[in-house]
Design a protein around this motif. Structure first.
Motif, mmCIF file in Angstrom:
data_model
loop_
_atom_site.group_PDB
_atom_site.id
_atom_site.type_symbol
_atom_site.label_atom_id
_atom_site.label_comp_id
_atom_site.label_asym_id
_atom_site.label_seq_id
_atom_site.Cartn_x
_atom_site.Cartn_y
_atom_site.Cartn_z
ATOM 1 N N THR A 1 -3.079 -12.290 -7.905
ATOM 2 C CA THR A 1 -1.957 -12.262 -6.972
ATOM 3 C C THR A 1 -1.389 -13.666 -6.850
ATOM 4 O OG1 THR A 1 -3.234 -12.730 -4.976
ATOM 5 C CG2 THR A 1 -3.090 -10.421 -5.660
ATOM 6 N N LEU B 1 -5.507 -3.645 -3.839
ATOM 7 C CA LEU B 1 -4.993 -4.971 -3.495
ATOM 8 C C LEU B 1 -6.131 -5.977 -3.375
ATOM 9 C CD1 LEU B 1 -2.241 -4.165 -0.821
ATOM 10 C CD2 LEU B 1 -2.033 -4.232 -3.309
ATOM 11 N N THR C 1 0.831 -1.194 0.000
ATOM 12 C CA THR C 1 0.000 0.000 0.000
ATOM 13 C C THR C 1 0.874 1.257 0.000
ATOM 14 O OG1 THR C 1 -0.246 -0.271 2.402
ATOM 15 C CG2 THR C 1 -2.073 -1.027 1.023
ATOM 16 N N ASP D 1 -6.699 -9.370 -5.587
ATOM 17 C CA ASP D 1 -6.849 -10.659 -4.919
ATOM 18 C C ASP D 1 -8.157 -11.334 -5.330
ATOM 19 O OD1 ASP D 1 -5.928 -12.637 -2.986
ATOM 20 O OD2 ASP D 1 -7.587 -11.938 -1.738
ATOM 21 N N SER E 1 0.432 -6.107 1.467
ATOM 22 C CA SER E 1 1.181 -6.308 0.239
ATOM 23 C C SER E 1 0.630 -7.502 -0.529
ATOM 24 C CB SER E 1 2.673 -6.512 0.529
ATOM 25 O OG SER E 1 2.879 -7.723 1.222
ATOM 26 N N ILE E 2 0.950 -7.525 -1.813
ATOM 27 C CA ILE E 2 0.628 -8.651 -2.680
ATOM 28 C C ILE E 2 1.767 -8.820 -3.666
ATOM 29 C CG2 ILE E 2 -1.903 -8.487 -2.576
ATOM 30 C CD1 ILE E 2 -1.821 -7.013 -5.252
ATOM 31 N N ILE F 1 -3.343 -11.553 -0.263
ATOM 32 C CA ILE F 1 -2.874 -10.368 0.464
ATOM 33 C C ILE F 1 -2.095 -10.800 1.697
ATOM 34 C CG2 ILE F 1 -3.577 -8.298 1.718
ATOM 35 C CD1 ILE F 1 -6.030 -8.168 -0.119
ATOM 36 N N SER G 1 -5.567 -0.078 -0.406
ATOM 37 C CA SER G 1 -5.975 -1.411 0.052
ATOM 38 C C SER G 1 -7.069 -1.974 -0.845
ATOM 39 C CB SER G 1 -6.402 -1.402 1.525
ATOM 40 O OG SER G 1 -7.436 -0.483 1.745
#
Length: 125
Positions: A96, A87, A64, A91, A107-108, A100, A84
């Motif tokens: 990904t 992400l 992020t 996901d 993060s991914i 996550i 977020s």
């Protein structure tokens, strides 16, 4: 672009769970943007911001914080949720490598759709 894949997989009223807390509900999805509700706030993220972030970080780990440094759409105080949410979108669309990861920041590791044989979603290994 990646936004087309998102439009195929994310629909109005979809609820995405935030790994930190709470949820984000998609309330509108158009050719140009997604509007979602987080708490009592309605927040919009533009398709061009999603596409540019994906292009910048595809095949790499992204946090992020990385998104916030990359584009103000992910860093403005009222739009910090966009990082977020990005992400969570990736996901939800299986874009990904591992889902996550919750740490100091979320993060991914983004997949590069070129490795997905052009399918609307990838399959995690």
């Amino acid at each position: 672009m990646i936004y087309e894949i998102i439009r195929q997989n994310i629909k109005k009223d979809d609820v995405l769970s935030n790994p930190c807390s709470g949820t984000s509900e998609v309330i509108k999805i158009t050719d140009d943007s997604i509007t979602y509700k987080r708490g009592d706030s309605k927040i919009t993220i533009k398709a061009e911001d999603i596409n540019s972030a994906y292009e910048r970080f595809k095949g790499k780990k992204v946090t992020t914080s990385d998104l916030a440094k990359f584009n103000p759409a992910f860093s403005q105080k009222t739009h910090r949720c966009n990082a977020s949410f990005f992400l969570m979108l990736m996901d939800k669309c299986n874009l990904t490598k591992t889902g996550i990861i919750k740490g100091k920041t979320l993060s991914i590791e983004l997949l590069d759709i070129a490795s997905c044989n052009g399918s609307a979603t990838c399959t995690r290994s």
